[in-house]
Design a protein around this motif. Structure first.
Motif, PDB file in Angstrom:
ATOM      1  N   HIS A 231       1.008  -1.197   0.136  1.00  0.00           N
ATOM      2  CA  HIS A 231      -0.083  -0.043  -0.590  1.00  0.00           C
ATOM      3  C   HIS A 231       0.996   1.674   0.238  1.00  0.00           C
ATOM      4  N   MET A 232       1.765   1.189   0.700  1.00  0.00           N
ATOM      5  CA  MET A 232       3.120   2.274   0.745  1.00  0.00           C
ATOM      6  C   MET A 232       3.447   2.994   0.111  1.00  0.00           C
ATOM      7  N   ALA A 233       3.555   2.268  -1.132  1.00  0.00           N
ATOM      8  CA  ALA A 233       4.852   2.745  -2.389  1.00  0.00           C
ATOM      9  C   ALA A 233       5.859   3.484  -2.721  1.00  0.00           C
ATOM     10  N   PRO A 234       5.102   4.458  -2.101  1.00  0.00           N
ATOM     11  CA  PRO A 234       6.712   5.427  -1.895  1.00  0.00           C
ATOM     12  C   PRO A 234       8.041   4.539  -1.197  1.00  0.00           C
ATOM     13  N   ALA A 235       7.106   3.771  -0.079  1.00  0.00           N
ATOM     14  CA  ALA A 235       8.574   3.556   0.659  1.00  0.00           C
ATOM     15  C   ALA A 235       8.776   2.752   0.366  1.00  0.00           C
ATOM     16  N   ASP A 236       8.023   1.632  -0.155  1.00  0.00           N
ATOM     17  CA  ASP A 236       8.281  -0.121  -0.420  1.00  0.00           C
ATOM     18  C   ASP A 236       9.483  -0.598  -1.745  1.00  0.00           C
TER      19      ASP A 236
END
Length: 442
Positions: free
Chosen positions: A421-426
């Motif tokens: 869900h947290m694409a910028p971090a993943d």
């Protein structure tokens, strides 16, 4: 003459100091403050000036980040857990968006994060009210920072932000056309979006079955609950649909033994499932959409940071406790929670020149990619066939396959590999491609 030159020089120095930010929490120049979007409703923003090697920060775009929930804090979660310059532990983040552009975190709706209302009567209850408050926030922001009026503006969002951002972008566009505000709005990006909630819910069972996380019995139980949710949505029984969404979530938890809704491959602690089962449906829904993490130690670290050193550094008023009103924010939107905004995205595509981007992590469950693809197929705008006929291309960064993209008309869909869900971090590498595509930087 010398005196006049000296006076001009002094004024230039003063202007430079005022135009730039100030030391805040973490590296680089920052600015923050409140805008009273309505009497009794106080919205907080936190601006990070880009640290890029440029002669003036206005050479780089301004990106707004909107968190989900409703009730999740952009200044807390988005900033410290996804894309800001430092993380929860004070370590510098090398993929921060601030290195390439100016980033504006907004705590919205009012009552979220450091934003607050004088009493609950001033909370928003609909997506339209949220959008109008955000337009007022931008009026106040531009009044304090007129240098950004001509700077390209891009609205990025995540989760429930994927409902708020389209209507915010549309209302900002119309306010600009009415000459109520000066803004150079260019694009809006919906990340792992709750744009059409029922499409997300209906995708849970087949997605988990394909991954082997549930068996056919689990699939049947989840699908039965999801189909009932869909019936309530069809009947526009919105409060009951929200409650049934919570019941469907329970079926997912039981069948999967506690799979992580934000990343299906994420480690699940042994006692987490038991804790979830003893919570009320309302508590589970709030934790899923607002708290972002079922690790209580992790939640406490975030709360201690935001209510302690960050609040002290930013001079947050003593009566404001970060996220103390967020549960009320979430609960008051239960009549709006399951409503789709597909029609708003259609209007953006048909009636505005804005670029619309959608990005989705392949390991996300709460807003699973298959559901997002399905609601995109329901869009109906004049250049729809351009998108449908467009090829789906690979996203390659440093010779690594990071995902896929498809562009047609003014719409682009991005599939993000190795991301929940947290694409910028993943997957920051894939997100750097998304940023370059939509903003020309990243």
């Amino acid at each position: 003459m010398v005196s006049a030159i000296r006076s001009i020089a002094i004024l230039l120095v003063i202007f430079t100091v005022c135009a730039h930010g100030k030391p805040g929490y973490g590296p680089g120049e920052q600015d923050w403050g409140y805008v009273d979007v309505r009497p009794g409703a106080h919205m907080f923003y936190w601006l990070y000036y880009t640290t890029a090697n440029v002669s003036t920060y206005t050479q780089r775009p301004l990106v707004i980040w909107l968190q989900g929930g409703p009730g999740a804090s952009s200044t807390g979660y988005g900033n410290f857990e996804e894309l800001g310059p430092v993380d929860l532990y004070g370590d510098h983040r090398n993929w921060t968006w601030v290195k390439d552009m100016n980033v504006l975190f907004i705590d919205n709706p009012v009552g979220t994060g450091y934003s607050y209302v004088d009493n609950s009567a001033y909370l928003t209850a609909t997506n339209k009210e949220i959008a109008m408050d955000l337009v007022e926030l931008m009026k106040g922001f531009y009044a304090r920072h007129p240098e950004f009026e001509t700077v390209p503006l891009h609205i990025f969002s995540e989760s429930y932000g994927g409902k708020m951002a389209p209507e915010f972008a549309l209302e900002l566009h119309y306010a600009k056309k009415r000459d109520e505000i000066k803004s150079n709005l260019v694009s809006v990006a919906l990340g792992d979006p709750w744009t059409s909630p029922i499409h997300s819910v209906l995708s849970w069972a087949p997605f988990l079955l394909e991954l082997g996380i549930v068996d056919h019995d689990g699939y049947d139980a989840i699908m039965k609950a999801a189909n009932f949710t869909a019936e309530l949505v069809e009947q526009e029984r919105w409060i009951q649909a929200t409650e049934q969404w919570g019941n469907t979530q329970m079926e997912v938890m039981k069948a999967s033994k506690g799979v992580d809704f934000y990343n299906v491959l994420k480690l699940t602690k042994g006692d987490r499932f038991k804790k979830l089962m003893i919570q009320t449906s309302e508590e589970r829904m709030y934790r899923t959409m607002v708290k972002h993490d079922f690790d209580e130690d992790h939640d406490q670290i975030a709360e201690d940071l935001m209510r302690g050193p960050v609040a002290e550094t930013l001079g947050i008023p003593s009566h404001v406790k970060w996220n103390s009103q967020s549960a009320k924010v979430f609960n008051i939107h239960n009549t709006d929670f399951m409503k789709p905004v597909i029609h708003i995205v259609n209007e953006l595509l048909d009636k505005t020149p804005l670029k619309v981007g959608v990005f989705s992590g392949g390991l996300d469950l709460i807003c699973a990619t298959p559901g997002t693809v399905n609601w995109i197929d329901k869009l109906n705008w004049t250049r729809r066939n351009e998108y449908l006929d467009a090829p789906r291309n690979a996203i390659s960064v440093n010779r690594v396959l990071e995902g896929y993209e498809k562009s047609g008309g003014n719409l682009t869909m991005f599939w993000i590999n190795r991301s929940g869900h947290m694409a910028p971090a993943d997957n920051p590498a894939a997100m750097s491609h998304v940023l370059r595509k939509l903003t020309n930087y990243g």
